[in-house]
Design an enzyme around this catalytic site. Structure first.
Site, mmCIF file in Angstrom:
data_model
loop_
_atom_site.group_PDB
_atom_site.id
_atom_site.type_symbol
_atom_site.label_atom_id
_atom_site.label_comp_id
_atom_site.label_asym_id
_atom_site.label_seq_id
_atom_site.Cartn_x
_atom_site.Cartn_y
_atom_site.Cartn_z
ATOM 1 N N GLN A 107 40.606 75.229 53.677
ATOM 2 C CA GLN A 107 41.718 74.579 52.974
ATOM 3 C C GLN A 107 43.077 75.149 53.393
ATOM 4 O OE1 GLN A 107 40.857 74.418 48.736
ATOM 5 N NE2 GLN A 107 38.854 73.498 49.110
ATOM 6 N N TYR A 156 30.969 76.022 50.999
ATOM 7 C CA TYR A 156 30.111 74.848 50.787
ATOM 8 C C TYR A 156 30.174 73.819 51.911
ATOM 9 C CZ TYR A 156 34.496 72.924 48.878
ATOM 10 O OH TYR A 156 35.799 72.532 48.698
ATOM 11 N N HIS A 166 32.220 77.965 39.868
ATOM 12 C CA HIS A 166 33.423 77.325 39.303
ATOM 13 C C HIS A 166 33.045 76.899 37.883
ATOM 14 C CE1 HIS A 166 34.576 75.804 43.593
ATOM 15 N NE2 HIS A 166 35.401 76.785 43.276
ATOM 16 N N GLU A 226 37.705 74.598 35.180
ATOM 17 C CA GLU A 226 39.036 74.474 35.770
ATOM 18 C C GLU A 226 39.816 73.319 35.170
ATOM 19 O OE1 GLU A 226 38.829 74.103 40.017
ATOM 20 O OE2 GLU A 226 40.989 74.298 40.283
ATOM 21 N N HIS A 245 37.929 80.225 37.817
ATOM 22 C CA HIS A 245 38.705 79.262 37.020
ATOM 23 C C HIS A 245 38.135 79.158 35.604
ATOM 24 C CE1 HIS A 245 40.447 78.105 40.807
ATOM 25 N NE2 HIS A 245 39.382 77.487 41.239
ATOM 26 N N ASP A 284 41.970 81.095 46.775
ATOM 27 C CA ASP A 284 41.338 79.803 46.568
ATOM 28 C C ASP A 284 41.720 78.755 47.619
ATOM 29 O OD1 ASP A 284 40.001 77.674 45.461
ATOM 30 O OD2 ASP A 284 41.109 77.600 43.596
HETATM 31 ZN ZN LIG Z 1 37.233 77.113 44.403
#
Ligand SMILES: [Zn+2]
Length: 478
Positions: free
Chosen positions: A63, A145, A256, A259, A293, A344
């Site tokens: 990301q 993932y 997670h 969130e 989160h 993150d």
């Molecule tokens: Zn994450």
């Protein structure tokens, strides 16, 4: 004590220890990367302020290359326009036109993820890890993932994407806790993964095989824990099967958890309990767990999480960027809860900025100051740095976060020459590091006894950045 001989010996005017600054500290570093009590070998003076490097407890490396590409309103502005899942909605809700939230961001992220294979992932992750080191992170938990090819077919070998991350960490010289993620369903109702999610998915047995293969890669620099993507992505029978398996009997477990408000509502509607509440009812949550989160908590959940010894994995800049919400920091600290920080989505790569925004969010919401410092006279910077070292080490499942004999020599040296640290003493140095200005104050970084950054420069930063530039240019060119 390690029986290895000291290969180098250092002195710091102030060395950060669990109880605070230790003045005039001398320590040795062994060939195996561990700290030693000092001997009478020659000593190199490092500087005035030396601290343990910060563990980064939550990362999705790919990301980083899309940071800043989802800040324009509406799908029309997306740089990687979504083609397939335009109608994908927040759980239980119908999206409104131009409603930009976590779920619309996620569609941009999925479109971007579809362009990345092992070579791209390694190039992006290596650049990211260099940036982490230069900012003061010395280890990272990779919540991984992006397992298969874009159509869901496994790579040959199936662990190719995991190996790309391990190789990137080795190139950069950062410590790694790899967390292969189990991702099975597209929602709490157990629906199948969407086309874009197929490359994330595993049946439990295939995922356990991946885990077993990756455990063979473990070394001083690489640990392998496990991750469950979220309660919406792992059905209850699968959760039970994983937690009963021998492979999951050791190492950290990340998930997670809460969130998004939509996620909490869906969990309530389908499972009759809120996510944190449900998890505690169905798993023996203890200090091996990291609840990433843990944003939306009731008072009872806050107390239960704090009591369990599990780490609340907080990612304040990403949570702010995505509009997630605020964690109940004061109540959680009062209850003695453990926490750590992660970058993150990597919209920012700075432990200083994560901790600053953890505090600033609370100040804005409560219109008070010095929230994390719970006792009269405590420092916000010292409280947060100490807590995030401790919780980050626990979440990494590795011996990190403390500079004492036998611990790993993962440390950062602050820039003595910075005007921001002029006339600072042991009472004010850490608060100035955390809160003063935007110039990076991390001058040197050692990981496992080896210098990775000296004089603000990483030992291989030009080559890694050049490769990153060409990969990102290729991705942007479609
Ligand atoms: Zn994450």
């Amino acid at each position: 004590m390690s029986d290895s001989a000291a290969i180098a010996q250092f002195k710091a005017d102030h060395l950060w220890q669990a109880h605070g600054w230790q003045a005039d500290a001398t320590f040795g570093v062994a060939a195996d990367g561990r700290l030693l009590t000092p001997t009478d070998a020659p000593v190199e003076t490092l500087g005035r302020w030396v601290l343990p490097g910060m563990p980064n407890l939550h990362s999705h490396a790919f990301q980083r290359a899309m940071a800043g590409l989802a800040e324009r309103r509406g799908h029309a502005g997306a740089i990687f326009p979504d083609r397939e899942d335009q109608k994908a909605a927040a759980p239980g809700r119908t999206p409104q036109k131009s409603e930009d939230n976590f779920w619309s961001w996620r569609e941009t992220m999925y479109a971007f993820a579809a362009t990345i294979g092992p070579d791209e992932l390694q190039a992006i992750a290596a650049q990211l890890y260099v940036e982490m080191l230069k900012a003061g992170y010395t280890s990272v938990c990779e919540f991984h993932y992006l397992h298969h090819q874009p159509d869901g077919t496994p790579y040959a070998p199936p662990e190719a994407m995991s190996l790309a991350l391990i190789e990137a960490a080795r190139e950069a010289g950062i410590g790694l806790t790899l967390l292969p993620v189990l991702y099975m369903s597209g929602g709490f109702d157990g629906r199948a993964l969407s086309a874009r999610q197929r490359r994330f998915g595993h049946a439990v047995d295939a995922w356990l095989r991946l885990l077993e293969t990756l455990r063979r890669q473990q070394s001083d620099e690489v640990s392998v824990g496990i991750a469950l993507h979220s309660l919406r992505a792992v059905p209850e029978p699968a959760l039970r099967e994983v937690l009963a398996s021998e492979l999951a009997a050791s190492g950290p477990i990340h998930i997670h958890i809460a969130e998004q408000v939509g996620e909490v509502q869906d969990c309530l509607a389908t499972r009759g309990a809120r996510p944190v509440e449900w998890l505690f009812d169905h798993a023996a949550v203890d200090a091996r767990w990291c609840l990433v989160h843990a944003t939306h908590l009731t008072a009872a959940e806050t107390a239960q999480l704090a009591r369990s010894g599990a780490v609340a994995g907080l990612c304040p800049t990403t949570e702010a960027n995505l509009g997630d919400g605020l964690f109940p920091l004061a109540d959680y600290l009062d209850a003695g809860g453990a926490l750590g920080i992660g970058s993150d989505s990597h919209i920012s790569i700075s432990p200083v900025e994560e901790l600053r925004w953890l505090e600033y969010g609370q100040r804005l919401a409560t219109r008070h100051r010095n929230i994390a410092a719970r006792r009269e006279g405590d420092s916000v910077g010292e409280t947060l740095w100490r807590a995030a070292l401790r919780g980050g080490a626990r979440a990494a499942g590795r011996s990190l976060g403390e500079l004492r004999a036998d611990a790993r020599a993962d440390l950062i040296v602050l820039d003595d020459a910075s005007p921001l640290l002029a006339a600072r003493d042991a009472r004010s140095a850490l608060d100035s590091f955390l809160f003063a200005g935007n110039t990076p104050l991390v001058r040197d970084v050692m990981v496992g006894g080896r210098w990775q950054v000296r004089g603000f420069r990483h030992r291989d930063e030009e080559r890694i950045a050049a490769r990153y530039r060409s990969v990102v240019a290729r991705l942007a060119g479609g």
